[in-house]
Motif scaffolding. Sequence first.
Motif, PDB file in Angstrom:
ATOM      1  N   ALA A 161      39.176  17.144  20.881  1.00 24.18           N
ATOM      2  CA  ALA A 161      38.372  16.796  19.709  1.00 24.18           C
ATOM      3  C   ALA A 161      38.264  17.988  18.769  1.00 24.18           C
ATOM      4  N   ASN A 162      38.107  17.681  17.483  1.00 23.56           N
ATOM      5  CA  ASN A 162      37.962  18.707  16.452  1.00 23.56           C
ATOM      6  C   ASN A 162      36.485  19.076  16.311  1.00 23.56           C
ATOM      7  N   PRO A 163      36.133  20.344  16.455  1.00 28.64           N
ATOM      8  CA  PRO A 163      34.720  20.728  16.375  1.00 28.64           C
ATOM      9  C   PRO A 163      34.163  20.854  14.956  1.00 28.64           C
ATOM     10  N   ASP A 164      34.961  20.530  13.933  1.00 28.37           N
ATOM     11  CA  ASP A 164      34.486  20.656  12.550  1.00 28.37           C
ATOM     12  C   ASP A 164      33.448  19.577  12.247  1.00 28.37           C
ATOM     13  N   LEU A 165      32.273  19.979  11.802  1.00 26.63           N
ATOM     14  CA  LEU A 165      31.157  19.066  11.605  1.00 26.63           C
ATOM     15  C   LEU A 165      30.774  18.888  10.133  1.00 26.63           C
ATOM     16  N   LYS A 166      31.230  19.783   9.268  1.00 28.27           N
ATOM     17  CA  LYS A 166      30.730  19.873   7.894  1.00 28.27           C
ATOM     18  C   LYS A 166      30.880  18.571   7.108  1.00 28.27           C
ATOM     19  N   ASP A 167      32.079  18.020   7.043  1.00 28.19           N
ATOM     20  CA  ASP A 167      32.324  16.847   6.199  1.00 28.19           C
ATOM     21  C   ASP A 167      31.496  15.651   6.659  1.00 28.19           C
ATOM     22  N   TYR A 168      31.512  15.394   7.949  1.00 25.19           N
ATOM     23  CA  TYR A 168      30.771  14.251   8.491  1.00 25.19           C
ATOM     24  C   TYR A 168      29.280  14.357   8.172  1.00 25.19           C
ATOM     25  N   ALA A 169      28.703  15.509   8.455  1.00 24.28           N
ATOM     26  CA  ALA A 169      27.268  15.694   8.264  1.00 24.28           C
ATOM     27  C   ALA A 169      26.883  15.589   6.796  1.00 24.28           C
ATOM     28  N   THR A 170      27.695  16.156   5.919  1.00 16.80           N
ATOM     29  CA  THR A 170      27.394  16.119   4.482  1.00 16.80           C
ATOM     30  C   THR A 170      27.398  14.694   3.956  1.00 16.80           C
ATOM     31  N   ARG A 171      28.429  13.943   4.294  1.00 17.42           N
ATOM     32  CA  ARG A 171      28.532  12.559   3.796  1.00 17.42           C
ATOM     33  C   ARG A 171      27.414  11.680   4.355  1.00 17.42           C
ATOM     34  N   LYS A 172      27.094  11.840   5.607  1.00 18.28           N
ATOM     35  CA  LYS A 172      26.031  11.036   6.206  1.00 18.28           C
ATOM     36  C   LYS A 172      24.670  11.373   5.600  1.00 18.28           C
ATOM     37  N   ALA A 173      24.440  12.640   5.339  1.00 16.84           N
ATOM     38  CA  ALA A 173      23.165  13.045   4.752  1.00 16.84           C
ATOM     39  C   ALA A 173      23.015  12.471   3.347  1.00 16.84           C
ATOM     40  N   ILE A 174      24.089  12.511   2.563  1.00 14.20           N
ATOM     41  CA  ILE A 174      24.048  11.962   1.198  1.00 14.20           C
ATOM     42  C   ILE A 174      23.878  10.448   1.239  1.00 14.20           C
TER      43      ILE A 174
END
Length: 244
Positions: free
Chosen positions: A195-208
Amino acid sequence: MKKQVYASLLLLSLGASACTVAEVQRTMGDVLAGTATGSPVTSSEVAMGLKQALEIGIKSGAGQASQTDGYYKNSLIRIPFPEDVQRVENTLRKVGLGSEVDKFILTLNRGAEDAAKSAVPIFLSAIKQMTIADAWAILRGDKDAATQYLKRTTSQQLYTAFSPVMVQSLEKTNATRYYANIVGEYNKIPLVQKANPDLKDYATRKAIDGLFTLVAQEEANIRENPVARTTELLRRVFSRQSPS
């Protein structure tokens, strides 16, 4: 100018209620005959009213989101484990690491709650770009038409501005570290797909997305509930949408 007044009265009289052709014709007839009640609302007032409604909705929505548990305990906007690595959560729970998963989900939502505090000025800046033509289109639209307009025209700008704030918040709440640790443990399991540990994109879009959900609720409330129209301008504009 008269045509604008007639159009204003017609659209604001119909508003969010579903009307038959006959009802539309009767309403137009009343306007042309001068029997429609109340003083005319100008195009500028309509635009100002919609902007004001969005401003109120944004401040209220962001205020709710930025409170402790604003995301975490709101089932509509709670941010779950990333869908594309759902197998990580399932597998980790099976091997006894469910508490670590729960801790990550909590900190992920805490990051969104922290970032939401910085969202208001970004949204308010975007509202200023709304034109009178946009306002008319919104009045003809659904009960969340203003929110959808804002989402359609500002999502990329919001993402660009919100992303570094969200990343900072994730680091502040240790969500990034927890996620990296979780994915690291998962990737050690033999024969699993890494799995890819990158969290930035997912968290940003969900928060918006969560913020937009709350703003849409506030917009609908202002359209449908007279008590929510807390200023004279909102009462003048949105009262014309209410069924007689």
